[in-house]
Design a protein around this motif. Structure first.
Motif, mmCIF file in Angstrom:
data_model
loop_
_atom_site.group_PDB
_atom_site.id
_atom_site.type_symbol
_atom_site.label_atom_id
_atom_site.label_comp_id
_atom_site.label_asym_id
_atom_site.label_seq_id
_atom_site.Cartn_x
_atom_site.Cartn_y
_atom_site.Cartn_z
ATOM 1 N N LEU A 408 0.813 -1.212 0.000
ATOM 2 C CA LEU A 408 0.000 0.000 0.000
ATOM 3 C C LEU A 408 0.849 1.266 0.000
ATOM 4 N N LYS A 409 2.089 1.185 0.490
ATOM 5 C CA LYS A 409 2.967 2.345 0.465
ATOM 6 C C LYS A 409 3.439 2.684 -0.947
ATOM 7 N N HIS A 410 3.397 1.706 -1.849
ATOM 8 C CA HIS A 410 3.963 1.899 -3.182
ATOM 9 C C HIS A 410 2.951 1.700 -4.310
ATOM 10 N N VAL A 411 1.720 1.348 -3.969
ATOM 11 C CA VAL A 411 0.733 1.047 -5.006
ATOM 12 C C VAL A 411 0.314 2.315 -5.746
ATOM 13 N N THR A 412 -0.045 2.151 -6.999
ATOM 14 C CA THR A 412 -0.540 3.261 -7.817
ATOM 15 C C THR A 412 -1.866 2.852 -8.450
ATOM 16 N N PRO A 413 -2.694 3.817 -8.846
ATOM 17 C CA PRO A 413 -3.971 3.471 -9.468
ATOM 18 C C PRO A 413 -3.757 2.604 -10.721
ATOM 19 N N GLY A 414 -4.611 1.600 -10.874
ATOM 20 C CA GLY A 414 -4.512 0.716 -12.021
ATOM 21 C C GLY A 414 -3.663 -0.518 -11.794
ATOM 22 N N ASP A 415 -2.990 -0.594 -10.629
ATOM 23 C CA ASP A 415 -2.183 -1.780 -10.329
ATOM 24 C C ASP A 415 -3.078 -3.005 -10.155
ATOM 25 N N GLY A 416 -2.497 -4.171 -10.393
ATOM 26 C CA GLY A 416 -3.200 -5.424 -10.161
ATOM 27 C C GLY A 416 -2.452 -6.277 -9.151
ATOM 28 N N ILE A 417 -3.079 -7.329 -8.670
ATOM 29 C CA ILE A 417 -2.437 -8.272 -7.763
ATOM 30 C C ILE A 417 -2.618 -9.685 -8.298
ATOM 31 N N ALA A 418 -1.671 -10.536 -7.974
ATOM 32 C CA ALA A 418 -1.724 -11.949 -8.351
ATOM 33 C C ALA A 418 -1.164 -12.768 -7.196
ATOM 34 N N PHE A 419 -1.438 -14.077 -7.223
ATOM 35 C CA PHE A 419 -1.096 -14.924 -6.092
ATOM 36 C C PHE A 419 -0.462 -16.218 -6.576
ATOM 37 N N ASN A 420 0.402 -16.768 -5.714
ATOM 38 C CA ASN A 420 1.050 -18.029 -6.031
ATOM 39 C C ASN A 420 1.472 -18.719 -4.744
ATOM 40 N N GLY A 421 1.384 -20.040 -4.716
ATOM 41 C CA GLY A 421 1.869 -20.781 -3.563
ATOM 42 C C GLY A 421 0.863 -21.768 -3.040
ATOM 43 N N TYR A 422 1.262 -22.453 -1.967
ATOM 44 C CA TYR A 422 0.437 -23.509 -1.412
ATOM 45 C C TYR A 422 -0.670 -22.964 -0.525
ATOM 46 N N ARG A 423 -0.606 -21.713 -0.123
ATOM 47 C CA ARG A 423 -1.660 -21.092 0.672
ATOM 48 C C ARG A 423 -2.522 -20.211 -0.231
ATOM 49 N N GLU A 424 -3.760 -20.077 0.140
ATOM 50 C CA GLU A 424 -4.666 -19.223 -0.611
ATOM 51 C C GLU A 424 -4.765 -17.869 0.087
ATOM 52 N N PRO A 425 -4.079 -16.850 -0.427
ATOM 53 C CA PRO A 425 -4.008 -15.578 0.289
ATOM 54 C C PRO A 425 -5.129 -14.599 -0.046
ATOM 55 N N ARG A 426 -6.036 -14.979 -0.912
ATOM 56 C CA ARG A 426 -7.034 -13.995 -1.348
ATOM 57 C C ARG A 426 -7.893 -13.485 -0.190
ATOM 58 N N LEU A 427 -8.317 -14.375 0.709
ATOM 59 C CA LEU A 427 -9.122 -13.931 1.844
ATOM 60 C C LEU A 427 -8.317 -13.009 2.752
ATOM 61 N N ALA A 428 -7.043 -13.339 2.951
ATOM 62 C CA ALA A 428 -6.187 -12.495 3.788
ATOM 63 C C ALA A 428 -6.055 -11.102 3.195
ATOM 64 N N LEU A 429 -5.809 -11.040 1.890
ATOM 65 C CA LEU A 429 -5.674 -9.726 1.236
ATOM 66 C C LEU A 429 -7.002 -8.981 1.237
ATOM 67 N N ALA A 430 -8.101 -9.721 1.054
ATOM 68 C CA ALA A 430 -9.415 -9.072 1.082
ATOM 69 C C ALA A 430 -9.665 -8.440 2.447
ATOM 70 N N TYR A 431 -9.266 -9.130 3.516
ATOM 71 C CA TYR A 431 -9.459 -8.567 4.853
ATOM 72 C C TYR A 431 -8.555 -7.360 5.075
ATOM 73 N N GLN A 432 -7.286 -7.486 4.720
ATOM 74 C CA GLN A 432 -6.350 -6.391 4.948
ATOM 75 C C GLN A 432 -6.706 -5.152 4.110
ATOM 76 N N LEU A 433 -7.366 -5.359 2.981
ATOM 77 C CA LEU A 433 -7.715 -4.242 2.080
ATOM 78 C C LEU A 433 -9.180 -3.833 2.198
ATOM 79 N N ARG A 434 -9.867 -4.317 3.228
ATOM 80 C CA ARG A 434 -11.319 -4.107 3.305
ATOM 81 C C ARG A 434 -11.716 -2.646 3.424
ATOM 82 N N HIS A 435 -10.810 -1.805 3.943
ATOM 83 C CA HIS A 435 -11.142 -0.386 4.103
ATOM 84 C C HIS A 435 -10.589 0.464 2.955
ATOM 85 N N ASP A 436 -9.943 -0.164 1.989
ATOM 86 C CA ASP A 436 -9.399 0.566 0.837
ATOM 87 C C ASP A 436 -10.504 0.748 -0.198
#
Length: 519
Positions: A408-436
């Motif tokens: 969030l310190k470096h993000v700019t409008p229009g940026d995207g996010i992607a995920f990789n690995g054995y854990r599913e981080p989408r819920l974690a990111l959704a929670y951390q970004l819930r007020h954005d």
């Protein structure tokens, strides 16, 4: 009147649980010694205090993110989700949905119900200990229970395990009352608590084996057995849909290890501490050696409560996939009661704790003080385990909070996010970004999780189309360093490797964040 359920001062070398005295008149209900408010309040307040300390400091982990996600869906979307997964947790999700609507979805706010439930459980444990032994055993058990690291750990958890402990204790206490004096109201209350046990967590129903042992060792014969069976049947009827639908969704827990792989470490896992496990369990087993006249039935019940559920789940692991320590949290009170009984029995052998009828009041404070000192010693011996319980993030868990904050310190409008690995981080990111208001877009997500009725969306089938026009992608990877793309679908991996380069990377606990820039 002389105290009942106390140890005979002439037989202080053994635990003697006297048959309860009976009230005169038409009832056979036993007369229990009064339970001072301080006896049940002290463990409850101690559990509450330990649960509230740092309750919002630790970031949620993946199970708590799942609870948050489900509880913040609309009612229709929640129904769609439960039709596919987690139907057994539907009552808890409904309760949490209502709680969040009133008090918000901060980590602290969502954990408060569990803190309150665990504190209530500590108070009920004292009352149950008074009924099974005497008030001193109840106090000792409640204080030992309060300082077990596992109790603090799951008092600060957005899951229903604390409620399972509360329901198990409440049901057991009501069963004693129904057996003391049978009435429709008391059996109905017990049936309602059986329903509650199944509603908060189905595994809690395995305590019914201990309840059967209690009924079989209680006077009353076939009539009491039939009354108990009828109450259990009535209590299980509302839970039957959860049992049937939950079995249909059993594939979701297929990841749990086989019983032989987890059984050796079960004691330490159950207490979240090797020190606490061997101290409490060891003391409890010593208590069995001291048990003598009148205590046999009580110890059988406690052993069935403490031992049968894990043995049953381990034996049926290949079918049920339910053998995991936090599912068996409700067995901790049984070990605490055994340990409390042993502690009081050992104290009774000491000269300073031998009392006569005339001098009972002058030493009445010694057992509570000794119980408090024993709990303090256990707390000191498990300080390292408690620190791990309060760590942010939990040991072995990714630091999604730190990773998201850095992005969030470096993000700019229009940026995207992607995920990789054995854990599913989408819920974690959704929670951390819930007020954005304008969070980065999930580039390779197609159908949303809400419309899919699941915890994560479906993947994009044509990655080049999904990533069109996205010049910067934040990749969250939980794979080993240097292998940040290894577990991605081949089409996504080829797209990122061929059309993007790594501009920045930052490592956090068990997660790496990479800023990818279009070539």
């Amino acid at each position: 009147m002389a105290e009942t359920h106390a140890w005979d001062h002439e037989l202080m070398d053994e635990v003697v649980v006297r048959p309860p005295s009976r009230r005169r008149g038409h009832t056979d209900e036993p007369v229990c010694e009064p339970l001072p408010t301080a006896y049940w309040l002290a463990p409850a307040v101690l559990t509450l205090t330990l649960g509230l300390i740092g309750v919002g400091h630790r970031q949620p982990w993946e199970d708590e993110y799942a609870s948050w996600w489900a509880a913040t869906l609309s009612w229709s979307d929640l129904g769609h989700l439960l039709g596919n997964v987690d139907i057994v947790l539907a009552p808890y999700y409904v309760l949490l949905h209502l709680w969040i609507s009133a008090f918000g979805d901060s980590a602290a706010a969502m954990r408060i119900p569990s803190v309150l439930a665990m504190a209530g459980a500590a108070g009920l444990l004292v009352a149950l200990g008074r009924r099974m032994f005497d008030k001193r055993v109840g106090l000792a058990a409640g204080l030992l229970f309060a300082v077990i690291p596992m109790v603090t750990r799951y008092a600060q958890e957005v899951r229903p395990y604390a409620f399972a402990v509360l329901a198990a204790l409440g049901a057991t206490l009501l069963l004693y009352r129904a057996l003391d004096r049978s009435s429709v109201a008391r059996w109905a209350g017990y049936a309602a608590l059986v329903t509650c046990m199944g509603a908060v967590h189905l595994v809690t129903l395995t305590i019914l084996a201990a309840h059967l042992a209690l009924v079989l060792t209680t006077h009353g014969g076939t009539r009491r057995l039939l009354s108990w069976a009828g109450a259990v049947l009535v209590g299980l009827l509302p839970v039957l849909p959860l049992l049937v639908l939950g079995h249909a969704q059993s594939d979701q827990i297929a990841w749990i290890k086989g019983g032989q792989e987890t059984l050796p470490g079960y004691p330490s896992d159950l207490f979240h501490s090797g020190v606490a496990a061997w101290a409490v369990m060891g003391l409890g087993l010593v208590g069995l050696l001291f048990a003598r006249r009148g205590a046999g039935a009580t110890t059988v019940v406690l052993l069935c409560w403490a031992v049968l559920p894990p043995v049953l789940l381990a034996a049926t692991q290949s079918v049920l996939n339910l053998f995991i320590s936090r599912y068996l949290l409700f067995t901790l009170p049984a070990w605490a009661l055994l340990a409390g009984a042993a502690l009081c029995a050992l104290l009774a052998r000491l000269p300073g704790f031998r009392t006569s009828a005339a001098g009972a009041s002058s030493v009445a404070w010694r057992v509570p003080l000794a119980a408090a000192l024993a709990a303090a010693a256990l707390a000191l011996g498990t300080l390292g385990d408690v620190s791990a319980v309060r760590a942010n993030p939990l040991p072995g868990e990714p630091d999604w909070q730190g990773a998201t904050a850095w992005m969030l310190k470096h993000v700019t409008p229009g940026d995207g996010i992607a995920f990789n690995g054995y854990r599913e981080p989408r819920l974690a990111l959704a929670y951390q970004l819930r007020h954005d208001a304008t969070p980065p877009r999930d580039v390779f997500a197609a159908q949303s999780a809400q419309s899919k009725g699941w915890f994560d969306p479906s993947n994009c089938q044509v990655p080049a189309v999904c990533a069109a026009g996205v010049g910067r992608i934040w990749l969250f990877s939980t794979t080993a360093q240097g292998h940040s793309f290894d577990q991605m679908p081949a089409a996504v991996r080829d797209l990122l490797a061929g059309h993007y380069r790594v501009k920045e990377a930052q490592d956090f606990a068990h997660v790496r964040v990479l800023l990818l820039i279009a070539r």
